[in-house]
Write an enzyme that holds these catalytic residues in place. Structure first.
Site, PDB file in Angstrom:
ATOM      1  N   GLU A  43      -1.977  -6.921   7.658  1.00  0.00           N
ATOM      2  CA  GLU A  43      -0.605  -6.906   8.155  1.00  0.00           C
ATOM      3  C   GLU A  43      -0.472  -7.760   9.418  1.00  0.00           C
ATOM      4  OE1 GLU A  43       2.441  -6.996   7.911  1.00  0.00           O
ATOM      5  OE2 GLU A  43       3.051  -4.935   7.461  1.00  0.00           O
ATOM      6  N   HIS A  96       0.819  -1.217   0.000  1.00  0.00           N
ATOM      7  CA  HIS A  96       0.000   0.000   0.000  1.00  0.00           C
ATOM      8  C   HIS A  96       0.856   1.271   0.000  1.00  0.00           C
ATOM      9  CE1 HIS A  96       1.016   0.883   4.189  1.00  0.00           C
ATOM     10  NE2 HIS A  96       0.846  -0.421   4.439  1.00  0.00           N
TER      11      HIS A  96
END
Length: 209
Positions: free
Chosen positions: A82, A9
């Protein structure tokens, strides 16, 4: 040949502050949006067949930049989140070192399960690697772009490639909005074809947290 593009990202304010994000749902900042748009223009040239993303907004917003150019939908998968950083989430790394010196030292030395409720690397690798394989299996012979997170991307790729922590520690962290390319064929299995590809970076390489 099946191809996975594992895309980190764009930048967030917590990246800029070296603050541990983990599974905290932080948004892209203005730089991150700019990075996502720049990277999406490059990825669109690869003519992807599918886009999959972590359900955390910094990854989905990154993926949406590519969706806007290709017309493809963004499918989300919570397994692509994550690493969970437990008691460290929301702290800067300096604060982590000050409050949890023993566990921080273990983490810095490569301990796969340093404590403080931080997700073990083996669990992370299996979780994200399985999600990568699911994305690939849904589009055999095609190109799938997977928008995810820096630490998770490395461990998930390692799971597919059969690389353990010693090898992965030698592999550089993905910069914001850069990607790793994996390809699979029936003879050689998964292969690393490229790493840390993307638009020119405008900020120092942050920790993959």
């Amino acid at each position: 040949m099946t191809r996975l593009i594992i895309w980190r990202h764009g930048n967030t304010d917590w990246n800029a502050d070296n603050r541990v994000q983990g599974q905290t749902d932080t948004p892209l900042n203005a730089l991150g949006v700019e990075q996502a748009d720049a990277a999406a223009a490059l990825l669109a040239e690869l003519k992807p067949d599918a886009i999959v993303a972590s359900d955390l907004q910094r990854a989905t917003r990154t993926a949406e930049a590519l969706a806007a150019l290709t017309g493809l939908p963004v499918c989300t998968d919570a397994r692509l989140r994550e690493r969970f950083y437990g008691q460290w989430q929301g702290l800067t790394m300096a604060e982590v070192a000050a409050r949890f010196p023993t566990e921080h030292a273990r983490w810095r030395n490569g301990d796969a399960d340093p404590g403080c409720q931080v997700e073990a690397l083996d669990d992370l690798a299996k979780r994200i690697g399985t999600a990568f394989q699911t994305a690939a299996d849904a589009n055999p012979g095609g190109t799938t772009v997977v928008a995810t997170h820096g630490g998770g991307a490395k461990q998930g790729c390692g799971h597919l490639l059969g690389w353990g922590p010693p090898i992965l520690r030698a592999l550089g962290s993905l910069q914001n909005c850069h990607w790793t390319e994996l390809r699979h064929d029936q003879v050689r299995g998964w292969q690393l074809r490229a790493h840390n590809v993307g638009p020119a970076a405008r900020e120092p390489i942050p920790a993959a947290i």
